[in-house]
Design a protein around this motif. Structure first.
Motif, PDB file in Angstrom:
ATOM      1  N   TYR A   1      34.445  49.933  16.530  1.00  0.00           N
ATOM      2  CA  TYR A   1      34.448  51.213  17.229  1.00  0.00           C
ATOM      3  C   TYR A   1      35.461  51.187  18.374  1.00  0.00           C
ATOM      4  O   TYR A   1      36.236  52.128  18.565  1.00  0.00           O
TER       5      TYR A   1
ATOM      6  N   ALA B   1      38.112  49.259  18.644  1.00  0.00           N
ATOM      7  CA  ALA B   1      39.473  49.211  18.093  1.00  0.00           C
ATOM      8  C   ALA B   1      39.919  50.615  17.679  1.00  0.00           C
ATOM      9  O   ALA B   1      41.062  51.016  17.919  1.00  0.00           O
ATOM     10  N   GLN B   2      38.989  51.374  17.095  1.00  0.00           N
ATOM     11  CA  GLN B   2      39.329  52.737  16.676  1.00  0.00           C
ATOM     12  C   GLN B   2      39.637  53.609  17.890  1.00  0.00           C
ATOM     13  O   GLN B   2      40.601  54.375  17.905  1.00  0.00           O
TER      14      GLN B   2
ATOM     15  N   ILE C   1      40.696  52.657  20.791  1.00  0.00           N
ATOM     16  CA  ILE C   1      41.971  52.227  21.390  1.00  0.00           C
ATOM     17  C   ILE C   1      43.130  52.859  20.633  1.00  0.00           C
ATOM     18  O   ILE C   1      44.068  53.391  21.225  1.00  0.00           O
ATOM     19  N   ALA C   2      43.069  52.802  19.294  1.00  0.00           N
ATOM     20  CA  ALA C   2      44.165  53.351  18.484  1.00  0.00           C
ATOM     21  C   ALA C   2      44.342  54.843  18.776  1.00  0.00           C
ATOM     22  O   ALA C   2      45.459  55.332  18.947  1.00  0.00           O
ATOM     23  N   ILE C   3      43.214  55.579  18.846  1.00  0.00           N
ATOM     24  CA  ILE C   3      43.287  57.029  19.081  1.00  0.00           C
ATOM     25  C   ILE C   3      43.765  57.314  20.501  1.00  0.00           C
ATOM     26  O   ILE C   3      44.645  58.165  20.720  1.00  0.00           O
ATOM     27  N   LEU C   4      43.204  56.616  21.472  1.00  0.00           N
ATOM     28  CA  LEU C   4      43.560  56.887  22.869  1.00  0.00           C
ATOM     29  C   LEU C   4      45.015  56.520  23.167  1.00  0.00           C
ATOM     30  O   LEU C   4      45.707  57.237  23.897  1.00  0.00           O
TER      31      LEU C   4
ATOM     32  N   HIS D   1      47.495  56.658  21.098  1.00  0.00           N
ATOM     33  CA  HIS D   1      48.328  57.718  20.534  1.00  0.00           C
ATOM     34  C   HIS D   1      48.302  58.950  21.433  1.00  0.00           C
ATOM     35  O   HIS D   1      49.335  59.543  21.747  1.00  0.00           O
ATOM     36  N   ASP D   2      47.084  59.354  21.863  1.00  0.00           N
ATOM     37  CA  ASP D   2      46.961  60.559  22.694  1.00  0.00           C
ATOM     38  C   ASP D   2      47.687  60.365  24.029  1.00  0.00           C
ATOM     39  O   ASP D   2      48.290  61.305  24.554  1.00  0.00           O
TER      40      ASP D   2
END
Lengths: 118, 241
Positions: free
Chosen positions: A100, A102-103, A105-108, A110-111
């Motif tokens: 959760y 890691a997911q 982090i990837a989204i944040l 990018h944003d």
């Protein structure tokens, strides 16, 4: 000193050693909460059964066990199984949380990059 | 009756070392009317992320390699956060035909289903069909193409797939489909054409060990949650009694 008394002393020292090690690890924040309580209980049992082996005979007689020392072995094995199971339950929980995170982090990430570009 | 506003559609492609295939896949996707294309780079060791960025699509980079489902779920969570009404997930290896996206989205847009699986049973080897048959029997799921990653999800279904219980799945098949059923999602299949993989290697069936692992994990979900396959679908706006 007879062999039996020497064994008692060794087991008592072993139990005390484990106990002090656990306290040291808790002080250094290397061992936490439930895990520390488990190991301190283990060291207490080693001290008690090491210094007073008759306690096992007494418990065995109470339960109708013909050969009381095997009771200690069986109970110890069961507790090891329980410990292994709780370890795996913990790891499953941690694995879920790690995924959760890691997911997120990837989204944040990018944003954040997108916000900086805008 | 007023026309309902068009669906905001995102396409999510989990990708692991697909730099060779991605250029063509993204070029074909570019001809389909979608609002956003999201490539989730599952910590590839090749130029997957670079190729995707050069194509101008959204790239989410995983900090660790977790596998296709976790990468897909990352894309679903992103899409949910950004308010998309429908997400299509597809492979980045060129197997799935972007032109079939319209066929998958239509039942979502008309409200006939919450999950549409793009099925292509004819592509399956005998080994794969045997595994499907076994898992259908074990789980009670009446789905022909259990392992297809070519799916469309409505917003309700995205919420379920992106939820906490789905985080620990290792695959997007039996466990996820049973969870969607348990939450009352209507799951249908649409026949689509699929191409052969460019590199010919399946992720799930890449070795006997991987097959055994997949079957064992899916069996655990299928057996323990088979009752969920019998949960009746729940229409949007209704509550279960």
């Amino acid at each position: 000193m007879t062999g039996l008394n020497l064994l008692r002393v060794v087991l008592a020292l072993l139990g005390l050693g484990i106990g002090f090690l656990m306290v040291y690890l808790v002080r250094r924040e290397r061992l936490h909460g439930n895990y520390a309580a488990w190991w301190i209980s283990v060291s207490t049992c080693v001290i008690v059964f090491g210094m007073f082996p008759r306690v096992i005979d007494w418990i065995g007689a109470l339960l109708g066990v013909r050969y009381p020392p095997i009771l200690l072995v069986v109970v110890a094995l069961l507790l090891v199984l329980v410990k292994l199971l709780t370890n795996d339950l913990d790891r499953t929980r941690h694995k879920r949380k790690l995924r959760y995170l890691a997911q997120r982090i990837a989204i944040l990430e990018h944003d954040l990059k997108r916000t900086r570009r805008d | 009756m007023a026309d309902s506003p068009p669906l905001r559609l995102a396409v999510v492609l989990p990708a692991y070392n697909e730099a060779g295939n991605l250029v063509e896949v993204l070029a074909r996707l570019g001809r389909i009317p979608v609002d956003e294309i999201v490539v989730v780079d599952d910590m590839s060791s090749d130029a997957t992320a670079t190729v995707a960025r050069a194509a101008g699509v959204t790239v989410l980079s995983m900090p660790f390699h977790f596998g296709a489902w976790t990468a897909t779920q990352t894309g679903l969570r992103y899409a949910f956060r950004h308010g998309y009404d429908c997400v299509v997930t597809m492979d980045a290896d060129g197997q799935h035909d972007p032109e079939s996206i319209i066929a998958l989205v239509e039942p979502i847009a008309s409200g006939d289903a919450e999950v549409v699986i793009g099925a292509c049973v004819s592509r399956a080897s005998r080994q794969r069909r045997l595994v499907w048959r076994y898992l259908r029997w074990l789980s009670g799921l009446d789905i022909a193409d259990l392992t297809s990653g070519f799916r469309a999800y409505s917003r309700r279904a995205i919420a379920v797939a992106a939820s906490w219980p789905a985080t620990s799945f290792d695959y997007q098949d039996v466990g996820l489909l049973l969870l969607l059923r348990r939450r009352g999602m209507r799951i249908i299949e649409r026949e689509v054409a699929m191409s052969a993989r460019r590199d010919g290697k399946s992720r799930i069936f890449s070795s006997w060990f991987q097959v055994a692992r997949y079957v064992a994990f899916s069996s655990m979900h299928g057996w323990s949650k088979r009752a969920d396959s019998r949960v009746p679908p729940r229409l949007p706006g209704t509550t279960r009694a």
